[in-house]
Every structure is written in C-alpha cells, then in structure tokens.
Design a protein around this motif. Sequence first.
Motif, PDB file in Angstrom:
ATOM      1  N   LEU A  90       0.778  -1.148  -0.033  1.00 59.08           N
ATOM      2  CA  LEU A  90      -0.044   0.002  -0.022  1.00 59.08           C
ATOM      3  C   LEU A  90       0.822   1.101  -0.063  1.00 59.08           C
ATOM      4  N   ASP A  91       2.140   1.171   0.771  1.00 63.83           N
ATOM      5  CA  ASP A  91       2.997   2.444   0.901  1.00 63.83           C
ATOM      6  C   ASP A  91       3.257   2.729  -0.498  1.00 63.83           C
ATOM      7  N   PRO A  92       3.852   1.945  -1.700  1.00 67.37           N
ATOM      8  CA  PRO A  92       4.227   2.741  -2.758  1.00 67.37           C
ATOM      9  C   PRO A  92       2.909   3.186  -3.749  1.00 67.37           C
ATOM     10  N   LEU A  93       1.662   2.750  -3.531  1.00 70.46           N
ATOM     11  CA  LEU A  93       0.531   3.181  -3.939  1.00 70.46           C
ATOM     12  C   LEU A  93       0.246   4.704  -3.509  1.00 70.46           C
ATOM     13  N   LEU A  94       0.299   4.832  -2.162  1.00 75.37           N
ATOM     14  CA  LEU A  94       0.098   6.042  -1.582  1.00 75.37           C
ATOM     15  C   LEU A  94       1.393   6.933  -1.803  1.00 75.37           C
ATOM     16  N   GLY A  95       2.364   6.565  -2.169  1.00 76.33           N
ATOM     17  CA  GLY A  95       3.645   7.465  -2.317  1.00 76.33           C
ATOM     18  C   GLY A  95       4.525   7.571  -1.291  1.00 76.33           C
ATOM     19  N   THR A  96       5.631   7.018  -1.527  1.00 77.87           N
ATOM     20  CA  THR A  96       6.810   7.104  -0.384  1.00 77.87           C
ATOM     21  C   THR A  96       8.026   7.879  -1.070  1.00 77.87           C
ATOM     22  N   PRO A  97       8.858   8.219  -0.048  1.00 77.14           N
ATOM     23  CA  PRO A  97      10.143   8.971  -0.547  1.00 77.14           C
ATOM     24  C   PRO A  97      11.069   7.910  -1.107  1.00 77.14           C
ATOM     25  N   PRO A  98      11.952   8.291  -1.893  1.00 74.59           N
ATOM     26  CA  PRO A  98      12.884   7.536  -2.583  1.00 74.59           C
ATOM     27  C   PRO A  98      13.910   7.122  -1.889  1.00 74.59           C
ATOM     28  N   ALA A  99      14.469   5.972  -2.184  1.00 72.11           N
ATOM     29  CA  ALA A  99      15.713   5.422  -1.612  1.00 72.11           C
ATOM     30  C   ALA A  99      16.912   6.553  -1.425  1.00 72.11           C
ATOM     31  N   HIS A 100      17.572   6.586  -0.309  1.00 72.31           N
ATOM     32  CA  HIS A 100      18.487   7.613  -0.391  1.00 72.31           C
ATOM     33  C   HIS A 100      19.856   7.367  -1.343  1.00 72.31           C
ATOM     34  N   GLU A 101      19.732   5.996  -1.627  1.00 70.98           N
ATOM     35  CA  GLU A 101      20.771   5.878  -2.745  1.00 70.98           C
ATOM     36  C   GLU A 101      20.398   6.029  -4.150  1.00 70.98           C
ATOM     37  N   PHE A 102      19.202   6.072  -4.135  1.00 66.24           N
ATOM     38  CA  PHE A 102      18.696   6.655  -5.500  1.00 66.24           C
ATOM     39  C   PHE A 102      18.776   8.000  -5.659  1.00 66.24           C
ATOM     40  N   VAL A 103      18.627   8.983  -4.626  1.00 66.05           N
ATOM     41  CA  VAL A 103      18.817  10.206  -4.609  1.00 66.05           C
ATOM     42  C   VAL A 103      19.969  10.687  -4.871  1.00 66.05           C
ATOM     43  N   ASP A 104      21.013   9.962  -4.009  1.00 66.78           N
ATOM     44  CA  ASP A 104      22.481  10.352  -3.930  1.00 66.78           C
ATOM     45  C   ASP A 104      22.919  10.110  -5.359  1.00 66.78           C
ATOM     46  N   GLU A 105      22.512   9.036  -6.058  1.00 65.33           N
ATOM     47  CA  GLU A 105      22.811   8.946  -7.549  1.00 65.33           C
ATOM     48  C   GLU A 105      22.334   9.976  -8.552  1.00 65.33           C
ATOM     49  N   ILE A 106      21.019  10.489  -8.318  1.00 61.46           N
ATOM     50  CA  ILE A 106      20.538  11.753  -9.092  1.00 61.46           C
ATOM     51  C   ILE A 106      21.508  12.780  -8.967  1.00 61.46           C
ATOM     52  N   ARG A 107      21.962  12.990  -7.580  1.00 64.74           N
ATOM     53  CA  ARG A 107      22.605  14.133  -7.233  1.00 64.74           C
ATOM     54  C   ARG A 107      23.947  14.175  -7.875  1.00 64.74           C
ATOM     55  N   ARG A 108      24.668  12.918  -7.694  1.00 64.31           N
ATOM     56  CA  ARG A 108      25.891  12.534  -8.294  1.00 64.31           C
ATOM     57  C   ARG A 108      26.188  12.876  -9.875  1.00 64.31           C
ATOM     58  N   LEU A 109      25.175  12.436 -10.697  1.00 70.86           N
ATOM     59  CA  LEU A 109      25.031  12.412 -12.058  1.00 70.86           C
ATOM     60  C   LEU A 109      24.767  13.798 -12.302  1.00 70.86           C
ATOM     61  N   VAL A 110      24.102  14.565 -11.732  1.00 72.18           N
ATOM     62  CA  VAL A 110      23.602  15.938 -12.134  1.00 72.18           C
ATOM     63  C   VAL A 110      24.831  16.806 -11.737  1.00 72.18           C
ATOM     64  N   MET A 111      25.154  16.826 -10.580  1.00 78.33           N
ATOM     65  CA  MET A 111      26.205  17.606 -10.267  1.00 78.33           C
ATOM     66  C   MET A 111      27.697  17.338 -11.045  1.00 78.33           C
ATOM     67  N   ALA A 112      27.886  16.285 -11.524  1.00 75.88           N
ATOM     68  CA  ALA A 112      28.839  15.866 -12.588  1.00 75.88           C
ATOM     69  C   ALA A 112      29.062  17.005 -13.609  1.00 75.88           C
ATOM     70  N   HIS A 113      27.948  17.674 -14.208  1.00 72.87           N
ATOM     71  CA  HIS A 113      28.288  18.594 -15.073  1.00 72.87           C
ATOM     72  C   HIS A 113      28.572  20.242 -14.481  1.00 72.87           C
ATOM     73  N   LYS A 114      29.494  20.604 -15.036  1.00 76.20           N
ATOM     74  CA  LYS A 114      30.173  21.611 -14.656  1.00 76.20           C
ATOM     75  C   LYS A 114      29.186  22.890 -14.592  1.00 76.20           C
ATOM     76  N   GLY A 115      28.261  22.890 -15.509  1.00 77.23           N
ATOM     77  CA  GLY A 115      27.332  24.192 -15.517  1.00 77.23           C
ATOM     78  C   GLY A 115      26.138  24.176 -14.457  1.00 77.23           C
ATOM     79  N   ILE A 116      26.133  22.856 -13.558  1.00 84.36           N
ATOM     80  CA  ILE A 116      25.083  22.834 -12.646  1.00 84.36           C
ATOM     81  C   ILE A 116      25.701  23.171 -11.200  1.00 84.36           C
ATOM     82  N   LEU A 117      25.256  24.288 -10.512  1.00 87.13           N
ATOM     83  CA  LEU A 117      26.123  24.671  -9.301  1.00 87.13           C
ATOM     84  C   LEU A 117      25.331  23.937  -7.888  1.00 87.13           C
ATOM     85  N   GLY A 118      24.116  23.475  -8.303  1.00 87.42           N
ATOM     86  CA  GLY A 118      23.325  23.057  -7.223  1.00 87.42           C
ATOM     87  C   GLY A 118      22.243  22.406  -7.622  1.00 87.42           C
ATOM     88  N   ILE A 119      21.277  21.626  -6.976  1.00 87.75           N
ATOM     89  CA  ILE A 119      20.031  21.251  -7.175  1.00 87.75           C
ATOM     90  C   ILE A 119      19.442  21.091  -5.744  1.00 87.75           C
TER      91      ILE A 119
END
Length: 385
Positions: A216-245
């Motif tokens: 039921l939790d994923p149907l209602l909506g749960t926060p993403p896993a910290h590992e997934f968020v960290d991977e998104i942050r790492r990939l986005v911040m690897a671009h020099k034009g991005i200063l923060g997210i």
Amino acid sequence: MVSLLARLFIRDREGAAARKAYGILCGAVGIALNILLFAGKFFAGMLSGSIAITADAFNNLSDAGSSFVTLVGFQLAGQKPDSDHPFGHGRMEYLSGLAVSLLILLMGVELAKSSVEKILRPQPVDSSGLVIVILCASIAVKLYMFFYNRRLGRRLESPAMEATAMDSLSDSVATTAVLAATLVGRFTDLYIDGWCGILVAVFIFWSGIRAAKETLDPLLGTPPAHEFVDEIRRLVMAHKGILGIHDLIVHDYGPGRVMISLHAEVSASENVLELHDEIDNVEKELREQLGCEAVIHMDPIVTDDGITEETRERVAALIHCIDDDINIHDFRMVTGPTHTNLIFDAVVPFKFRLSDEEVERKIKTAVRTLDGNYYAVVNVEKSYT
C-alpha cells in the motif's frame, strides 16, 4: 526448479520484459505447487479429522488464488502505455500485491473462526504416519517457495513477490504448528488442535498486515531511497554548468516507470542557450543511466557578485546555528533606498522539531542581527530527500 525453468523459458534476463517473465513464471509455479499441497492436506485432514489440517489445506487453495492474482498482476503491469494510461500500467503490480495481502488477512480470520469452534468442541485427531509425512513435505515445499520468491522479489524490487514470499513463510510456520499439534495429540491426551489453529491465525493475520503495508505504501507514495537520490545528485552535479540542485521530486508509476523533477541552479551570467543544451544532456543521461524520465527547471543565481555570495554564506551559517537540518536555496538580494530584502527558500525535513512559522520567525530575527537594514523574505518548504 524455478532456476531451471527460468533457463528454459526466459531468454532476456534484464529489463521490463524479464521482470514480467519472472513474475508470470513464479505465479504459474505457485499455482501448481499450492494446488498439489491443497490436495495432499485436504486428504490428510479428512483422514485425521483435524480442523487445523483442513483449514491449512484451504489456506493453500487461497494461496493458489494469490499466485493467480500475482501472475495476472505482472501480465497487466507489463503492458505498454496507452492513451488512457500514458505512464504505463506498472502500479498493477502493487495492486496485485495488495490483493494477495487481503487474501492472507481473510484466511487468517476464517482460520481463527474454525479454531475457536474446535476449542469449544475438542475432538481427538488421528495422526497416522502418512499424515505426518504430508505435513513435513508441505513445510519443505513452502520454505522453498519462500526462499525463491524472496530472492527474486529482492532482485526485481517487487512488492508483490515480497508479499508472496511472506505468505509462503507464514504458511510454513502455520503447518509447523499444525504438525506440532498432531504430534502432541498422538503421544498425549491433550487436544490442542484448536489452540494451535488460533496461533497460526494470529501469525497469518500479522503477515497479512505487514504485506498490505509494504504494497500500500508505494501506491500512496513514499520517499525515494537515499541511494537513488544520491545517484541522481552525483550524476547531475557532474556537469560543470550545474551549481546545485533542490526541490527534487520522484514520481513512481510502478517498477521501471519513474519520473523525476528537480531545480538546477545555474549561473545567471552564462549563455542561456548553452545552459539549456547542458540541461538536455543531463535529462538524457538520467534516462539512459537510471531509467527515469526527468524534467529539470533552471534556476539562475548570481555568481559574479561578491556581496551576494558572501551574504548568502553568512545567512546560511546563521541559519545552521538554528538547526543544521535547515538549508537554503534561490538566494537573491533586492536593494532599496531604505533597506535590502534577502529573498530565499528555507528547506526543512518532515516532522521537524519547529513549526514553519517558528522557523520563519527565527530566520527573520537572525537576519536582522546580521545587519539592521536586512529583511528576510523567506519561504519555508518541506523536503523528503
């Protein structure tokens, strides 16, 4: 057995097609095994006159129905997006897992009712060697089903298969209790058949509640896993034009169907067309490497104004004195003839120790201590990341 069947019938071992194939295969195997167990236990129940064994048999019959629901759920979840469901049908897998958990709860209630009747009107139970062999074989089969469903459920990150695994584990414990009651009745004059049935019903009911929550939790909506968020942050911040997210939101439409949106801070002095091209490249990488569709909003910030950057750092330091969990973004200064407005967003986690109003009041007071001409215009928002 499942591994052998997978090697024979599943060619593609990765991606959405493999997920669907494994789900259908496990559902089909579950139907076959549970029907065999039902037949064996029903025969043993009729032979021994045990309400616990007979109830356990019908529990296996309901498990066959649960496996059918799981099979149908994976089949529907694997359908491609259409005009009515543009984000696909992935959440059908969650719904099938929820249906399985509801069947578990129903079986727990029915078993409890039968067990109470047996307690009120106890009867001797026949415990022949054949009955004991059938129960031992059932325990072994259910443990096997638990292990392969759990292994594949974790590998595929499937709540439906995790729920099926818990159902199999509860069945093995239930049958173990039935076996214990049968052995006690064989070697003593104690009639604990009904009491063991109650114990089994409680365990099954607890397993059903746990499985329902996990689906039921994923149907209602749960926060993403910290590992997934960290991977998104790492990939986005690897671009020099991005200063923060900031303001990252993850939209889950089922396994393998994830959409994300975020704000990316970029320099206000850079070429907007070049920055737009950079953002397009980030969205493409997120899709290719993490399998998620991304929508990124550009937030221009002043990077070549020493006063703005220095003031932002001083304000951030003051706010961290209030609480280290408060972060700020979108900082800008608007200078007037009598005072300067410091405009920014303050991000606090859910269940923060202070209310939004208290956070806003403390920040405004802190900013005034920095400079009597500074006034904070702050927007307090929640973040789950």
